[in-house]
Each structure stands twice: as structure tokens, then as C-alpha cells.
Design a protein around this motif. Structure first.
Motif, PDB file in Angstrom:
ATOM      1  N   LYS A 170      -4.679 -40.604  14.022  1.00 28.26           N
ATOM      2  CA  LYS A 170      -5.245 -39.811  15.117  1.00 28.26           C
ATOM      3  C   LYS A 170      -6.521 -40.462  15.652  1.00 28.26           C
ATOM      4  O   LYS A 170      -6.693 -40.612  16.870  1.00 28.26           O
ATOM      5  CB  LYS A 170      -5.538 -38.385  14.625  1.00 28.26           C
ATOM      6  N   ASP A 188      -2.530 -36.111  20.508  1.00 27.52           N
ATOM      7  CA  ASP A 188      -1.747 -35.020  19.916  1.00 27.52           C
ATOM      8  C   ASP A 188      -0.293 -35.080  20.392  1.00 27.52           C
ATOM      9  O   ASP A 188       0.646 -34.934  19.600  1.00 27.52           O
ATOM     10  CB  ASP A 188      -2.336 -33.659  20.305  1.00 27.52           C
ATOM     11  N   HIS A 192       3.077 -35.877  18.101  1.00 29.76           N
ATOM     12  CA  HIS A 192       4.149 -34.884  18.044  1.00 29.76           C
ATOM     13  C   HIS A 192       5.475 -35.519  18.445  1.00 29.76           C
ATOM     14  O   HIS A 192       6.509 -35.300  17.789  1.00 29.76           O
ATOM     15  CB  HIS A 192       3.824 -33.699  18.957  1.00 29.76           C
ATOM     16  N   PRO A 198      -1.019 -36.534  11.948  1.00 30.82           N
ATOM     17  CA  PRO A 198      -2.239 -37.189  12.452  1.00 30.82           C
ATOM     18  C   PRO A 198      -3.086 -37.774  11.342  1.00 30.82           C
ATOM     19  O   PRO A 198      -3.971 -38.589  11.612  1.00 30.82           O
ATOM     20  CB  PRO A 198      -2.967 -36.056  13.178  1.00 30.82           C
ATOM     21  N   HIS A 247      -0.828 -29.783  22.388  1.00 27.94           N
ATOM     22  CA  HIS A 247      -2.276 -29.755  22.565  1.00 27.94           C
ATOM     23  C   HIS A 247      -2.687 -28.512  23.352  1.00 27.94           C
ATOM     24  O   HIS A 247      -2.132 -28.199  24.408  1.00 27.94           O
ATOM     25  CB  HIS A 247      -2.764 -30.999  23.289  1.00 27.94           C
ATOM     26  N   GLU A 263      -3.774 -25.656  14.256  1.00 27.53           N
ATOM     27  CA  GLU A 263      -4.966 -26.395  14.691  1.00 27.53           C
ATOM     28  C   GLU A 263      -5.868 -26.666  13.506  1.00 27.53           C
ATOM     29  O   GLU A 263      -6.012 -25.819  12.612  1.00 27.53           O
ATOM     30  CB  GLU A 263      -5.726 -25.578  15.730  1.00 27.53           C
ATOM     31  N   LEU A 271      -7.584 -30.781  16.696  1.00 28.85           N
ATOM     32  CA  LEU A 271      -6.259 -31.296  17.034  1.00 28.85           C
ATOM     33  C   LEU A 271      -5.227 -30.213  16.807  1.00 28.85           C
ATOM     34  O   LEU A 271      -5.426 -29.303  16.010  1.00 28.85           O
ATOM     35  CB  LEU A 271      -5.927 -32.550  16.217  1.00 28.85           C
ATOM     36  N   GLN A 272      -4.130 -30.304  17.533  1.00 27.12           N
ATOM     37  CA  GLN A 272      -3.020 -29.385  17.363  1.00 27.12           C
ATOM     38  C   GLN A 272      -1.770 -30.165  16.962  1.00 27.12           C
ATOM     39  O   GLN A 272      -1.581 -31.313  17.399  1.00 27.12           O
ATOM     40  CB  GLN A 272      -2.758 -28.605  18.660  1.00 27.12           C
ATOM     41  N   TYR A 273      -0.932 -29.535  16.161  1.00 27.25           N
ATOM     42  CA  TYR A 273       0.259 -30.207  15.637  1.00 27.25           C
ATOM     43  C   TYR A 273       1.290 -29.166  15.236  1.00 27.25           C
ATOM     44  O   TYR A 273       0.982 -27.964  15.116  1.00 27.25           O
ATOM     45  CB  TYR A 273      -0.106 -31.068  14.420  1.00 27.25           C
TER      46      TYR A 273
END
Length: 294
Positions: A170, A188, A192, A198, A247, A263, A271-273
Motif C-alpha cells: 500500500k 485501494d 482490491h 495492502p 475506497h 477500514e 484505507l478501505q478493503y
């Protein structure tokens, strides 16, 4: 923050609207945005725009006079900056030092009085404007890594770049000295699409994983550029948000598998995943919060 696709779309938009036209006035409103003083901002006045280029997240407006290359007006929109186009600028000149988001105004030789404003929201003022003889004089441009969409940047070059990186992937994707133009949102999205955590260490990726990440990166960025192509500057923010799958979508279902998007804090942001798509169903530890709780 505008990233490669949005800045590329702004470059295309400005190419259509600026090239061949003359800058009549460049008016600073928030003087902190000016990061250079020689040449002065007034050096672009009276010169025609000869081209608009993109260097990572930087916009580069080149000027010329009588066939001779002139100074470049280089813009970095940072986290909360934006460019607002006006077919007709307000008749009242901006007030230097005034309150509000307006930072700089550029007026053109247009019967309607067209031009653009640079604006910045929030209290952290990071919008930056440079007037330079060559774009490489801007420190941020001088240290940029390769552009992910440059045809010369091959999967082999990407794998070689990752091989020496002992950081989490990341952070590597976001590092402008490693790759030019990818920021928090698209890193992000790329991870994905690659179905990759990440937190994976870049140097430990296999040849196949690096190749898959390269394919996800180039496809994600090209799709975003295509979605933004031809849009007016004022519509680019909404288009970026509508095209993001993970994201900024914490708590929503993943569009691929339906799991809940999570998050965690990362560096100076978050970050979002998707756990199901990227981490084998396991939520990632929020390491910054863990440190705060100790």
C-alpha cells in the motif's frame, strides 16, 4: 485528492480550452500558494499557452512568446485543491488575502472574460503553484518515479521496482518517488482489483503476483481515465467517487463478493478493503489504534 486519472482529465480539458490563448492576468489571492518567486507570477502574463502536460499529479501549463519558450505555470492541487473553469470570470477582481477558498485566478484574452480559479477547502493549505523555466525545477517533479501508464513502463520494470522494496505494498503504490500519480484512493482500488492485502510486503511478491498487480494497476487507471475523458472540470470529482468500488465505502457491501468493506488507519490517512477478496476473510489489525491503546 485528485490523482492520475483526474489530473489527466484536467490536462485534456485545459489543452482544449487553453492552448493558443493568451494569459492576460495571473492574480494571487492566497500568497502562500506561490512556492517560487523567480520568475515572478507576472512572467506568464501576455504569453500564449503552448501546451498542457501532466507529471504525476502535477499540471504543467507551458507558455511561449514569438515562438520562444516561456515560463511554465505548474500546479499541484494537493489534498483539497481544485481547478474551476469559468467561461466568464466574475467582473469584480478577487481581493488578495480575502477569506474563502479562492487561492489564484488566471484570466484569458477572451471577449467573454474566461479563465480559471484555483481553490482550496479546509484549514490545511497545501495547494502549490510554481513558475519555473523548466518543469524539472519543481522538486516534486524532479523526484517522481515512472508513470504507470507510460508504454515504456513494462511488467518487468514494475517487478524490478518492487523487488527492492521491503515496505507494505500500500505504501509503495502511494510513494510518488516510486510511482507517479497513484494516491490513497486508487491504491485501494488497485489492491482490491488484484485481490491483494495492502499489508503484503512488496519485495515478497512472487513473479505471478507482481504481474497480476501490474495488470490490475494499469487496468484500474485506464478505466478511470476513460470514465473521465471529455468531462468538464466541474464533473470530475463526482465521476471519481461514483467509480470507486472500495475506497470511501466503509460499511457498504463489496460489489464483487458482497462482504462488508472495512477500514483501518494507514500512515496519515485510512484505507478501505474487502476482507473476503483481499485478506482471506480476516479483518486487518488497525496498528495505529493498537499503539494508542497501549
Amino acid at each position: 485528492m485528485p490523482e492520475l486519472p483526474e489530473v489527466e482529465a484536467l490536462r485534456s480539458f485545459l489543452t482544449d480550452h487553453l492552448v493558443g490563448r493568451t494569459v492576460t492576468r495571473a492574480m494571487p489571492v492566497a500568497f502562500h500558494v506561490l512556492k517560487t518567486y523567480d520568475p515572478p507570477l507576472s512572467a506568464v502574463e501576455g504569453r500564449a499557452v503552448s501546451g498542457v502536460a501532466r507529471h504525476g499529479k502535477f499540471l504543467d501549463i507551458a507558455t511561449a512568446e514569438d515562438g520562444e519558450e516561456g515560463p511554465h505555470l505548474v500546479i499541484h492541487l494537493a489534498r483539497a485543491g481544485w481547478l474551476r473553469w469559468h467561461d466568464a470570470l466574475p467582473k469584480a477582481p478577487p481581493r488578495p488575502g480575502g477569506k474563502g477558498p479562492l487561492a489564484l485566478r488566471v484570466a484569458l484574452d477572451d471577449d467573454a472574460g474566461g479563465g480559471f480559479d484555483l481553490t482550496e477547502q479546509g484549514t490545511q493549505k497545501r495547494l502549490a503553484v510554481y513558475v519555473v523555466r523548466r518543469p524539472e525545477e519543481v522538486p516534486g517533479i524532479a523526484r517522481l518515479g515512472p508513470d504507470p501508464l507510460d508504454p515504456a513502463f513494462t511488467p518487468e520494470a514494475f517487478a524490478a521496482l518492487l523487488a527492492g522494496e521491503r515496505r507494505q505494498i500500500k505504501g509503495v503504490l502511494r510513494d510518488q518517488s516510486v510511482l507517479a500519480g497513484v494516491g490513497n484512493a486508487y491504491s485501494d482500488e488497485i489492491l482490491h482489483a488484484a485481490r491483494m492485502s495492502p499489508y503484503r510486503l512488496a519485495a515478497r511478491l512472487t513473479h505471478e503476483e507482481a504481474a497480476g498487480l501490474y495488470a490490475a494497476m494499469t487496468a484500474t487507471l485506464r478505466e478511470a481515465v476513460e470514465r473521465s475523458r471529455g468531462l468538464a472540470a466541474g464533473r470530475l470529482k463526482a465521476e471519481k467517487k461514483s467509480g470507486l468500488r472500495v475506497h470511501g465505502r466503509t460499511g457498504q457491501p463489496c460489489p464483487v463478493c458482497g462482504d462488508t468493506i472495512r477500514e483501518v488507519s494507514f500512515a496519515d490517512s485510512s484505507l478501505q478493503y474487502c476482507p473476503a477478496c483481499q485478506t482471506g476473510g480476516k479483518p486487518l489489525a488497525d496498528r495505529r489504534m493498537s499503539r494508542l491503546l497501549k
